[in-house]
Design an enzyme around this catalytic site. Sequence first.
Site, PDB file in Angstrom:
ATOM      1  N   LYS A   6     -48.806 -21.246 -13.093  1.00 27.89           N
ATOM      2  CA  LYS A   6     -49.332 -21.747 -11.819  1.00 27.89           C
ATOM      3  C   LYS A   6     -49.964 -20.622 -11.006  1.00 27.89           C
ATOM      4  O   LYS A   6     -51.015 -20.804 -10.378  1.00 27.89           O
ATOM      5  CB  LYS A   6     -48.209 -22.439 -11.021  1.00 27.89           C
ATOM      6  CG  LYS A   6     -47.759 -23.759 -11.667  1.00 27.89           C
ATOM      7  CD  LYS A   6     -46.448 -24.300 -11.100  1.00 27.89           C
ATOM      8  CE  LYS A   6     -45.980 -25.504 -11.941  1.00 27.89           C
ATOM      9  NZ  LYS A   6     -44.626 -25.956 -11.576  1.00 27.89           N
ATOM     10  N   GLN A  52     -39.778 -24.718  -7.843  1.00 32.84           N
ATOM     11  CA  GLN A  52     -39.741 -24.958  -9.284  1.00 32.84           C
ATOM     12  C   GLN A  52     -38.422 -25.600  -9.706  1.00 32.84           C
ATOM     13  O   GLN A  52     -37.350 -25.067  -9.436  1.00 32.84           O
ATOM     14  CB  GLN A  52     -39.969 -23.633 -10.031  1.00 32.84           C
ATOM     15  CG  GLN A  52     -40.018 -23.782 -11.542  1.00 32.84           C
ATOM     16  CD  GLN A  52     -41.206 -24.632 -12.008  1.00 32.84           C
ATOM     17  OE1 GLN A  52     -42.331 -24.458 -11.563  1.00 32.84           O
ATOM     18  NE2 GLN A  52     -40.947 -25.569 -12.903  1.00 32.84           N
ATOM     19  N   ASP A 100     -46.143 -30.997  -4.352  1.00 33.74           N
ATOM     20  CA  ASP A 100     -45.541 -31.515  -5.577  1.00 33.74           C
ATOM     21  C   ASP A 100     -45.346 -33.032  -5.511  1.00 33.74           C
ATOM     22  O   ASP A 100     -45.088 -33.677  -6.524  1.00 33.74           O
ATOM     23  CB  ASP A 100     -44.164 -30.843  -5.779  1.00 33.74           C
ATOM     24  CG  ASP A 100     -44.048 -30.208  -7.149  1.00 33.74           C
ATOM     25  OD1 ASP A 100     -44.965 -30.362  -7.955  1.00 33.74           O
ATOM     26  OD2 ASP A 100     -43.016 -29.555  -7.392  1.00 33.74           O
TER      27      ASP A 100
END
Lengths: 291, 291
Positions: free
Chosen positions: A49, A93, A116
């Site tokens: 990412k 994450q 997200d």
Amino acid sequence: MKLIDGNAIAESIIEELTTQVSQIQGKKPVVAFIRVGDDPASVSYVRKKEKTAQRIGIESRLYLLPEDVSKEALFAQIDSLNADADINGILIQAPLPKHIDETETFNRVLPSKDVDGFNTLNIGKLCQEDDSGFVACTPAGIVELIQRSDIETEGKHVVVLGRSQIVGKPAALLMMRKALPGNATVTVCHSRTQDLPGITRQADILIAAIGRANFVTGDMVKEGVAVIDVGINRVEDSSKKRGYRLVGDVEFDAVAPKASQITPVPGGVGPMTVAMLMHNTLRAFKAAQAG
Amino acid sequence: MKLIDGNAIAESIIEELTTQVSQIQGKKPVVAFIRVGDDPASVSYVRKKEKTAQRIGIESRLYLLPEDVSKEALFAQIDSLNADADINGILIQAPLPKHIDETETFNRVLPSKDVDGFNTLNIGKLCQEDDSGFVACTPAGIVELIQRSDIETEGKHVVVLGRSQIVGKPAALLMMRKALPGNATVTVCHSRTQDLPGITRQADILIAAIGRANFVTGDMVKEGVAVIDVGINRVEDSSKKRGYRLVGDVEFDAVAPKASQITPVPGGVGPMTVAMLMHNTLRAFKAAQAG
């Protein structure tokens, strides 16, 4: 049969985003990554990412917290990033250590920085067809693959295999919404479904997200189906140096000959998720600029 | 064929709630109704809710605002009820005048007092299978009818006709969740669906919420289907004093002989919604007491 090249489509999106970011005068978008612990898969995902952000011109900032971090310390970090006007998007994450509740943690992120799309409010907006929210990266990537492959959804029968919060349900909601790509008849199947092959054989579009290697066999689909395979499963393979290979939820060799279009695994949905994360970050930036 | 008696089932729920409320020591639950303008249907709905609350022992307070109320004034009223610890639930009677956005208004209500379940956060919780939220009264009533009629859902094929935010989608999400009643395979159909009869004929349970009088005909269902008819449509009937009669989305006379169970209209889902509103109010009260 046409292969849906997720790498190439993700690349196009990254190039489009790069162009858009290059045209921004002054301060560029900033995304914050929080990683807890040193799980090798998480390290690798976050690195990927970071690299993609860098290519696009999005600044990323990495916040590393120890595996045994307290909930309070993690939340204090999130709160500080929420309050920082320089930060446009926050990604935490997953997976998180067992002692920290993931839903609670994702909900700690401001909805406007929740790139997200895991926030309960953003999920509610998806259900309400309110485009101001963020759609989670995997379902958003699925929709983008369908759209950029010119797969028609209007009035078609989409069968979603799997009812998870992060893939199956949002993908189903996106496919049934009153917009394109959408306007589809949608069936959600799962482990409890009776006569599953009888249902999957009706699919004009099959989205497989059940997490079982080679689960969808050739006799479970009809001629001409378009297949989006979200599964990423390890199967033992002594011919590989690492001892396994990655396969999808769909038995590719059996299904591909019947399919009009199909995603490979790897190289299908996978590469799209990072691209959609960057797409969401740029959207968050623009929304913040617009005030 | 067994008729699902919504009036009788709603009555059982009301009696259960009455018993529960009678056992509360001290302060009883309080629900606030906000009605804007004097639409006759709204006047009648709110009166019905007041009467049911009174029967149960839930205190209701009615706030009347003029049709031309400003958004600011309406929101100030909501804010004041949000801040009032005496108020457990807030219901804003729809429809609202055109100059006021309904979604924004429903979202102004604190999620913990949103007994109507229209709040984006509560919709997100439904999608995430988080039971701490409130489910909107019509889909909650549908689930309750299914459960109390002993209609099996596990592994069954539920076909939902209609994809509205307030009925079709939440009913679909409830039927697919990993709990009972639920664990069903769920198909959502709508105006764009191709070969609709081919899909509805697969239904073990058919939930019709498409808002078109007598839309589901006898040839569209299979023998043994359980039918929940959410539609309430007026059709002209000169034999009636008021000039119309109410019919559902299902052609009752043609479908009932094939059905194992079926709701009538009126007297099916309709009476359940007020009962579920009271159920939600009592839950809000208990949650507030628990702190």
